[in-house]
Write an enzyme that holds these catalytic residues in place. Structure first.
Site, PDB file in Angstrom:
ATOM      1  N   ARG A 103       0.798  -1.223   0.000  1.00 25.52           N
ATOM      2  CA  ARG A 103       0.000   0.000   0.000  1.00 25.52           C
ATOM      3  C   ARG A 103       0.833   1.278   0.000  1.00 25.52           C
ATOM      4  NH1 ARG A 103      -4.617   0.473   4.480  1.00 25.52           N
ATOM      5  NH2 ARG A 103      -5.027  -1.583   3.586  1.00 25.52           N
ATOM      6  N   HIS A 153      -8.033  -3.976  -7.697  1.00 24.54           N
ATOM      7  CA  HIS A 153      -7.725  -3.289  -6.433  1.00 24.54           C
ATOM      8  C   HIS A 153      -8.972  -3.223  -5.549  1.00 24.54           C
ATOM      9  CE1 HIS A 153      -4.851  -0.900  -4.164  1.00 24.54           C
ATOM     10  NE2 HIS A 153      -5.766   0.043  -3.955  1.00 24.54           N
ATOM     11  N   TYR A 188     -17.601  13.301 -13.982  1.00 28.57           N
ATOM     12  CA  TYR A 188     -17.481  14.479 -14.840  1.00 28.57           C
ATOM     13  C   TYR A 188     -16.140  14.562 -15.568  1.00 28.57           C
ATOM     14  CZ  TYR A 188     -21.479  16.073 -12.067  1.00 28.57           C
ATOM     15  OH  TYR A 188     -22.694  16.172 -11.453  1.00 28.57           O
TER      16      TYR A 188
END
Length: 739
Positions: free
Chosen positions: A32, A78, A122
């Site tokens: 991570r 993931h 968007y």
């Protein structure tokens, strides 16, 4: 029930907790937070790149919604939250966060003012050329693939990394018990260092650092560290870099000018920087600055207006460097996963060395993969050539034999692949031209294979080929290109600019008031020192002086200790102030006997109630801490009583026996510390007042009807430590000159 009991095991709680915590810690570190030294990516970034590649989002194709990409990433590779994945994706697209963006974003991806990106529904994205170079070789068996978390697909364990992404873009992350913070660098300079290391395997750290030079931040700025500091940072893999904003002056005519800041330090949020400067301006902490404006558009443009044309621009910027993030520090910690997957802090040379080892492994795997492909193709081509040489027999076998494949293999000693290829050949390929093309292709592949086998067997030639690849990458991202140009400059560490106190504090007149019970405050402007100031019950005025906010206030206690207070720190307002003991470490049993404004080159006469004293200059009355500075030593039953500024060449001293003595001030020694000498001799009395004056002016005292001055000193003139004569007629009964 018996089966359930068999599943219960007795374990030590501490041991089991330790195992599980270590398992979690290693998962956080490896999977991570820390980047891999080979490709400089964390798992989330690697999976993002691979998912976008699988969606064919290369620079030549169109954009796709970020929501589509994030969905693929969390669905296939993931198993984490979409906001974390999208946040990582946004950062890879921000040209002010990463030196060489990996994602080409379309839409609102945030800005240097700290505004966040628009929602993923968007925005759109695709890969950049740099990202494609990072993944170049995935189709050539250059890296191992591992199963995804659900076992339904596979993903690359590491990227081939044709570019040294770890140092190009840097990395940051916090794991369990460790963290990483790597600055970005210039790819062209990294390429020079890599080529030098290939050509000089035994080179030292200094030679490598001289080619890398230092970080190259996407937001520019100027690094103000010496080469020795930079070298030491890279040797240790830890250290900090001082980054200053870039600025220039613009002439406005008539002697006026303005300062324009065009680049700010890395990771500094522009809007917060301007807010901080505005706050300091309002609080009068930047008296050299008149106004600040943000005229930024695509580029940074912060306009600073000096208060007047006489202010030095460098002095104004020095204020900002010291008090704001116009100067910032980047704390480097090159803690990464090495080639063995072990987290450790590595030097710059070690990081580049491990990257070269990775490039060598990738290069060798690509060669072997290509040789395998060539062998497979040569096998087919040789089968075709056999068919062309025996075309009539091949046609007969295909037309007449029930098992043509087996017959072909037996007749011409063909392999299964060759026989299958001949059977699948189209009639149109039997033209003479195709046979010639096959022979040409066969010869070219043979030649390529021979060259590749030389590379496999010769390490020197292989490193030479790798160096040539690095040169091509360097040319592609050269400093002549907009993306490749160096953005961060270097400068020598700045000389310590002496900035006067006035540069930090707005100079204003104030009246400082100290009460008998030790409450201190200040009033704006010069008030009448005889004014009836308000105090708490049973409290009265002790001292009142005029000062400036830039002054230092000196306080002397009855045990001979000096304290200093910055006038600007004294509370102001209509209240009663605050206890002076909160500002200085004045003992509860001690009292303030004098308060005055510090003056350079001044000296003072200290005297105790037993008439011992000496002269001390201004260098010794400044205390470095709030504990004060002990200057005069007194006995247990003795107290310091006077601190008189030396403004003349004679001293007049009077005791409670009403004896007055006048003597030359030169008879009093100048000391840095001590008890001093006897100033006037008493049988059982104490000193009541002391005055310093010039001989030609004489000493003065209060007398009924006004102030009287004695210039004829013969009556009281003597030497230090004498008894003296009775005070003149009309001298105040308090035995004090003016009280």
């Amino acid at each position: 029930m018996a089966d359930e009991n068999q599943k219960i095991r007795d374990v030590q709680f501490a041991e089991e907790l330790s195992k599980r915590y270590l398992s979690y810690a290693m998962s956080t570190i490896v999977s991570r937070s820390l980047p891999d030294v080979r490709d400089g990516l964390k798992p989330v970034h690697r999976r993002l790149m691979y998912a976008m590649r699988q969606l064919h989002l290369d620079p030549k194709n169109g954009f796709k919604k970020c929501a589509r990409v994030v969905g693929d990433v969390i669905g296939k590779y993931h198993p984490h939250g979409d906001s974390a994945v999208y946040g990582a994706m946004v950062r890879l697209a921000q040209d002010f966060s990463v030196r060489y963006p990996l994602v080409d974003g379309q839409g609102n991806f945030g800005n240097i003012d700290g505004d966040g990106a628009a929602a993923m529904r968007y925005t759109e994205a695709r890969l950049t050329e740099f990202a494609m170079d990072l993944m170049d070789g995935l189709n050539d068996d250059a890296v191992d693939f591992v199963d995804t978390y659900d076992g339904e697909d596979s993903e690359p364990a590491v990227m081939p990394a044709m570019v040294p992404n770890l140092l190009c873009n840097g990395s940051m992350g916090i794991a369990v018990g460790m963290a990483t913070n790597i600055p970005p660098h210039n790819l062209s300079e990294l390429s020079d260092a890599l080529i030098y290391m290939i050509e000089n395997p035994d080179c030292d750290d200094e030679a490598v650092v001289r080619r890398v030079k230092g970080p190259d931040f996407p937001t520019g700025g100027t690094i103000v560290d010496s080469f020795e500091t930079i070298l030491n940072n890279y040797k240790q893999g830890k250290g900090n870099f001082r980054i200053r904003a870039k600025w220039t002056t613009e002439d406005l005519g008539h002697g006026q000018y303005q300062i324009v800041v065009t680049e700010i330090p890395y990771q500094v949020v522009k809007s917060k920087l301007i807010e901080k400067i505005a706050e300091l301006l309002v609080n009068k902490k930047l008296p050299f600055l008149g106004d600040i404006r943000d005229e930024s558009a695509q580029d940074v443009r912060i306009v600073l207006e000096p208060k007047n044309r006489t202010i030095d621009a460098a002095m104004l910027m020095e204020q900002l460097y010291r008090q704001t993030d116009m100067e910032a520090k980047f704390n480097m910690n090159m803690n990464v996963l090495d080639l063995d997957g072990v987290p450790r802090v590595m030097s710059l040379k070690e990081v580049l060395h491990d990257y070269l080892v990775h490039r060598n492994q990738i290069f060798l795997r690509k060669i072997n993969y290509r040789i395998g492909k060539i062998n497979a193709r040569l096998e087919i081509l040789e089968g075709y050539l056999t068919a062309y040489l025996n075309l009539d027999e091949v046609i007969r076998i295909i037309r007449e034999e029930d098992e043509p494949k087996a017959a072909l293999m037996a007749t011409f000693k063909l392999t299964d692949n060759q026989a299958e290829a001949i059977l699948n050949m189209k009639l149109r390929n039997l033209r003479k031209l195709d046979e010639e093309q096959i022979r040409i292709e066969h010869g070219e592949l043979k030649e390529e294979k021979a060259h590749l086998e030389i590379l496999v067997n010769s390490e020197d030639k292989r490193w030479a080929a790798i160096a040539e690849e690095i040169r091509k990458i360097k040319d592609k991202y050269s400093k002549k290109t907009a993306l490749g140009r160096r953005r961060t400059d270097f400068a020598e560490p700045p000389a310590d600019i002496e900035v006067p106190v006035e540069a930090w504090i707005e100079k204003e007149p104030i009246t400082v008031i100290l009460s008998q019970k030790g409450w201190i405050r200040c009033l704006k402007g010069y008030s009448d020192l005889n004014e009836n100031f308000k105090f708490k019950d049973d409290d009265t005025l002790a001292f009142a002086i005029h000062a400036q906010t830039t002054d230092k206030i000196v306080i002397l206690d009855n045990k001979g200790k000096f304290f200093n207070i910055a006038a600007n720190d004294i509370p102001s307002g209509r209240g009663f102030g605050q206890p002076v003991r909160l500002m200085i470490d004045l003992a509860n049993s001690d009292e303030v006997v004098s308060m005055f404004v510090y003056e350079p080159k001044a000296s003072y006469l200290l005297a105790s109630d037993k008439a011992y004293g000496f002269i001390v200059d201004e260098n010794h009355i400044l205390a470095q801490t709030r504990n004060g500075r002990k200057i005069m030593n007194v006995a247990d039953d003795e107290n310091v009583k006077f601190c008189v500024k030396m403004t003349g060449d004679y001293a007049a001293i009077v005791g409670d026996n009403r004896k007055l003595l006048v003597f030359k001030a030169e008879e009093i020694p100048t000391m840095a510390r001590g008890r001093g000498v006897l100033l006037q001799k008493y049988k059982d009395g104490h000193i009541t007042d002391i005055q310093v004056f010039n001989r030609e002016e004489g000493f003065s005292y209060n007398r009924a009807g006004g102030i009287s001055t004695e210039k004829e000193l013969i009556t009281w003139l003597g030497h230090r430590a004498q008894v003296g004569k009775l005070v003149p007629f009309g001298f105040p009964k308090s035995n004090k000159f003016f009280k």
